[in-house]
Design a protein around this motif. Structure first.
Motif, PDB file in Angstrom:
ATOM      1  N   GLU A  34      -3.374 -17.026   2.242  1.00 28.32           N
ATOM      2  CA  GLU A  34      -2.653 -16.570   1.305  1.00 28.32           C
ATOM      3  C   GLU A  34      -2.093 -15.246   1.492  1.00 28.32           C
ATOM      4  N   ALA A  35      -0.983 -14.818   1.156  1.00 32.34           N
ATOM      5  CA  ALA A  35      -0.328 -13.303   1.112  1.00 32.34           C
ATOM      6  C   ALA A  35       0.176 -13.026  -0.060  1.00 32.34           C
ATOM      7  N   PHE A  36      -0.235 -11.964  -0.774  1.00 33.96           N
ATOM      8  CA  PHE A  36       0.672 -11.619  -2.004  1.00 33.96           C
ATOM      9  C   PHE A  36       1.088 -10.273  -1.782  1.00 33.96           C
ATOM     10  N   THR A  37       2.368 -10.053  -2.624  1.00 39.19           N
ATOM     11  CA  THR A  37       2.984  -8.721  -2.726  1.00 39.19           C
ATOM     12  C   THR A  37       3.776  -8.628  -3.963  1.00 39.19           C
ATOM     13  N   ASP A  38       3.816  -7.491  -4.737  1.00 37.23           N
ATOM     14  CA  ASP A  38       4.736  -7.326  -5.793  1.00 37.23           C
ATOM     15  C   ASP A  38       6.161  -6.605  -5.230  1.00 37.23           C
ATOM     16  N   GLN A  39       6.466  -6.412  -4.096  1.00 40.03           N
ATOM     17  CA  GLN A  39       7.352  -5.621  -3.628  1.00 40.03           C
ATOM     18  C   GLN A  39       8.435  -6.745  -3.145  1.00 40.03           C
ATOM     19  N   PHE A  40       9.768  -6.414  -3.579  1.00 34.80           N
ATOM     20  CA  PHE A  40      10.993  -7.208  -3.408  1.00 34.80           C
ATOM     21  C   PHE A  40      12.018  -6.307  -2.878  1.00 34.80           C
ATOM     22  N   GLU A  41      12.849  -6.753  -1.817  1.00 36.44           N
ATOM     23  CA  GLU A  41      14.042  -6.093  -1.144  1.00 36.44           C
ATOM     24  C   GLU A  41      14.964  -6.997  -0.985  1.00 36.44           C
ATOM     25  N   LEU A  42      16.269  -6.458  -1.159  1.00 39.22           N
ATOM     26  CA  LEU A  42      17.599  -7.067  -1.031  1.00 39.22           C
ATOM     27  C   LEU A  42      18.333  -6.483   0.056  1.00 39.22           C
ATOM     28  N   PRO A  43      18.107  -6.943   1.085  1.00 43.56           N
ATOM     29  CA  PRO A  43      18.836  -6.499   2.369  1.00 43.56           C
ATOM     30  C   PRO A  43      20.282  -6.345   2.388  1.00 43.56           C
ATOM     31  N   VAL A  44      20.912  -7.312   1.785  1.00 44.43           N
ATOM     32  CA  VAL A  44      22.428  -7.378   1.523  1.00 44.43           C
ATOM     33  C   VAL A  44      22.797  -6.518   0.222  1.00 44.43           C
ATOM     34  N   ASN A  45      24.055  -6.304   0.307  1.00 43.92           N
ATOM     35  CA  ASN A  45      24.657  -5.617  -0.895  1.00 43.92           C
ATOM     36  C   ASN A  45      24.534  -6.799  -2.130  1.00 43.92           C
ATOM     37  N   LYS A  46      24.251  -6.582  -3.206  1.00 44.55           N
ATOM     38  CA  LYS A  46      24.119  -7.765  -4.229  1.00 44.55           C
ATOM     39  C   LYS A  46      25.636  -8.067  -4.701  1.00 44.55           C
ATOM     40  N   ARG A  47      26.413  -7.337  -4.591  1.00 48.81           N
ATOM     41  CA  ARG A  47      28.021  -7.776  -4.929  1.00 48.81           C
ATOM     42  C   ARG A  47      28.518  -8.766  -3.971  1.00 48.81           C
ATOM     43  N   ASP A  48      28.094  -8.383  -2.591  1.00 49.43           N
ATOM     44  CA  ASP A  48      28.763  -9.137  -1.622  1.00 49.43           C
ATOM     45  C   ASP A  48      28.188 -10.848  -1.872  1.00 49.43           C
ATOM     46  N   ILE A  49      26.921 -10.950  -2.388  1.00 51.93           N
ATOM     47  CA  ILE A  49      26.286 -12.187  -2.762  1.00 51.93           C
ATOM     48  C   ILE A  49      27.199 -13.108  -3.405  1.00 51.93           C
ATOM     49  N   TRP A  50      27.914 -12.544  -4.567  1.00 46.95           N
ATOM     50  CA  TRP A  50      28.464 -13.282  -5.523  1.00 46.95           C
ATOM     51  C   TRP A  50      29.772 -13.576  -5.307  1.00 46.95           C
ATOM     52  N   LYS A  51      30.457 -12.815  -3.992  1.00 48.40           N
ATOM     53  CA  LYS A  51      31.874 -13.154  -3.677  1.00 48.40           C
ATOM     54  C   LYS A  51      31.922 -14.558  -3.365  1.00 48.40           C
ATOM     55  N   ARG A  75       0.727  -1.121   0.024  1.00 47.28           N
ATOM     56  CA  ARG A  75      -0.006   0.050  -0.089  1.00 47.28           C
ATOM     57  C   ARG A  75       0.979   1.145   0.165  1.00 47.28           C
ATOM     58  N   ASN A  76       0.684   2.229  -0.878  1.00 47.43           N
ATOM     59  CA  ASN A  76       1.650   3.318  -1.052  1.00 47.43           C
ATOM     60  C   ASN A  76       1.537   4.397   0.263  1.00 47.43           C
ATOM     61  N   GLU A  77       0.527   4.247   0.921  1.00 52.14           N
ATOM     62  CA  GLU A  77       0.378   5.269   1.699  1.00 52.14           C
ATOM     63  C   GLU A  77       0.842   4.589   3.043  1.00 52.14           C
ATOM     64  N   SER A  78       1.440   3.434   3.252  1.00 52.76           N
ATOM     65  CA  SER A  78       1.847   2.844   4.520  1.00 52.76           C
ATOM     66  C   SER A  78       3.042   1.934   4.263  1.00 52.76           C
ATOM     67  N   GLN A  79       3.966   2.173   5.259  1.00 48.72           N
ATOM     68  CA  GLN A  79       5.314   1.121   5.129  1.00 48.72           C
ATOM     69  C   GLN A  79       4.947  -0.256   5.463  1.00 48.72           C
ATOM     70  N   PHE A  80       3.895  -0.410   6.171  1.00 47.49           N
ATOM     71  CA  PHE A  80       3.456  -1.657   6.588  1.00 47.49           C
ATOM     72  C   PHE A  80       2.720  -2.646   5.864  1.00 47.49           C
ATOM     73  N   ARG A  81       3.578  -3.455   4.935  1.00 49.95           N
ATOM     74  CA  ARG A  81       3.051  -4.197   3.747  1.00 49.95           C
ATOM     75  C   ARG A  81       3.806  -5.558   3.703  1.00 49.95           C
ATOM     76  N   SER A  82       3.239  -6.432   2.899  1.00 52.83           N
ATOM     77  CA  SER A  82       4.039  -7.544   2.758  1.00 52.83           C
ATOM     78  C   SER A  82       5.024  -7.404   1.821  1.00 52.83           C
ATOM     79  N   VAL A  83       6.090  -8.245   1.890  1.00 52.96           N
ATOM     80  CA  VAL A  83       7.340  -8.099   1.173  1.00 52.96           C
ATOM     81  C   VAL A  83       8.094  -9.409   1.055  1.00 52.96           C
ATOM     82  N   VAL A  84       8.776  -9.520   0.012  1.00 52.24           N
ATOM     83  CA  VAL A  84      10.045 -10.588  -0.177  1.00 52.24           C
ATOM     84  C   VAL A  84      11.388 -10.020  -0.088  1.00 52.24           C
ATOM     85  N   GLN A  85      11.976 -10.830   0.788  1.00 46.36           N
ATOM     86  CA  GLN A  85      13.364 -10.212   1.045  1.00 46.36           C
ATOM     87  C   GLN A  85      14.358 -11.479   0.623  1.00 46.36           C
TER      88      GLN A  85
END
Length: 244
Positions: free
Chosen positions: A227-244, A126-136
């Motif tokens: 069931e919960a649905f979201t179209d929001q995705f987050e990458l909590p860590v630096n993506k470059r660190d993942i591929w080290k 929801r654009n008006e709220s930070q409280f939403r479902s998300v994939v991390q």
């Protein structure tokens, strides 16, 4: 109403017996969730399909139409039957999908009896709220944070879950395919249900457009799901660190 041509050819093995049906007695609706076998032969279905469901506890068949069907992308179909009796004694369900020149059968191997109150359990984005479902995404796991609405008895958390979890399924949709991660992890943190699934960093090569968390559980001796649905995705860590 769309007119269907005479059936000419059966497309077999389009969906597996892991396809599921959800009955909602309070609003007389039925959801059939497909488990695709990714059979390329089934791509021959046109966009306009007729779906017919046969339920062993009902005399008459129920029909609906989907004018934007895609074998690759359509994951479910909904029916409505205001004259149907409660589905408490249903044991078997078969769905027929028809388009011009082709048809297939879908046998639901899993049947769930749902309560309408379980259909508004989580906030999406929801654009008006930070409280939403998300994939991390993390380097070794993917987590779905489902934001609780507080409107479902099944998801009320009071020093413990109100149910016994059977399974958790994370469905990730990209432009190319659907991916499924399965597990039994579930925690409650700061107003969220959090479920994490093991994976490797290669999952980040895909560009996802949607994610769903499906929880199957036992409550008061009944098997249910939310069931919960979201179209929001987050990458909590630096993506470059993942591929080290």
């Amino acid at each position: 109403m769309m007119m269907m041509m005479m059936l000419q050819f059966e497309l077999q093995n389009c969906y597996s017996s892991k396809s599921a049906v959800y009955f909602f007695n309070q609003n007389h609706r039925i959801r059939v969730q497909f488990q695709s076998t990714n059979n390329s032969e089934c791509d021959q279905f046109s966009k306009e399909i007729k779906a017919t469901i046969k339920i062993d506890s009902e005399v008459s068949e129920i029909v609906t139409y989907d004018l934007d069907f895609s074998y690759d992308k359509t994951i479910d179909v909904w029916f409505e039957c205001q004259s149907c009796r409660p589905f408490t004694n249903t044991q078997s369900v078969r769905v027929t999908l028809e388009s011009k020149g082709f048809f297939t059968y879908v046998t639901a191997g899993i049947i769930y009896l749902e309560e309408q109150s379980n259909q508004d359990c989580f906030y999406g984005y929801r654009n008006e709220s930070q409280f939403r479902s998300v994939v991390q995404f993390y380097s070794d796991r993917t987590c779905f944070k489902a934001a609780l609405t507080g409107r479902c008895a099944s998801t009320v958390y009071n020093a413990g879950f109100a149910f016994q979890l059977l399974s958790a399924t994370l469905q990730l949709e990209s432009l190319q395919k659907l991916q499924f991660l399965r597990g039994t992890d579930l925690q409650h943190k700061d107003g969220y249900f959090v479920s994490c699934f093991a994976n490797d960093a290669s999952i980040l090569q895909d560009e996802f457009i949607g994610g769903s968390l499906i929880l199957n559980f036992v409550e008061n001796s009944f098997t249910k799901s939310v069931e919960a649905f979201t179209d929001q995705f987050e990458l909590p860590v630096n993506k470059r660190d993942i591929w080290k």
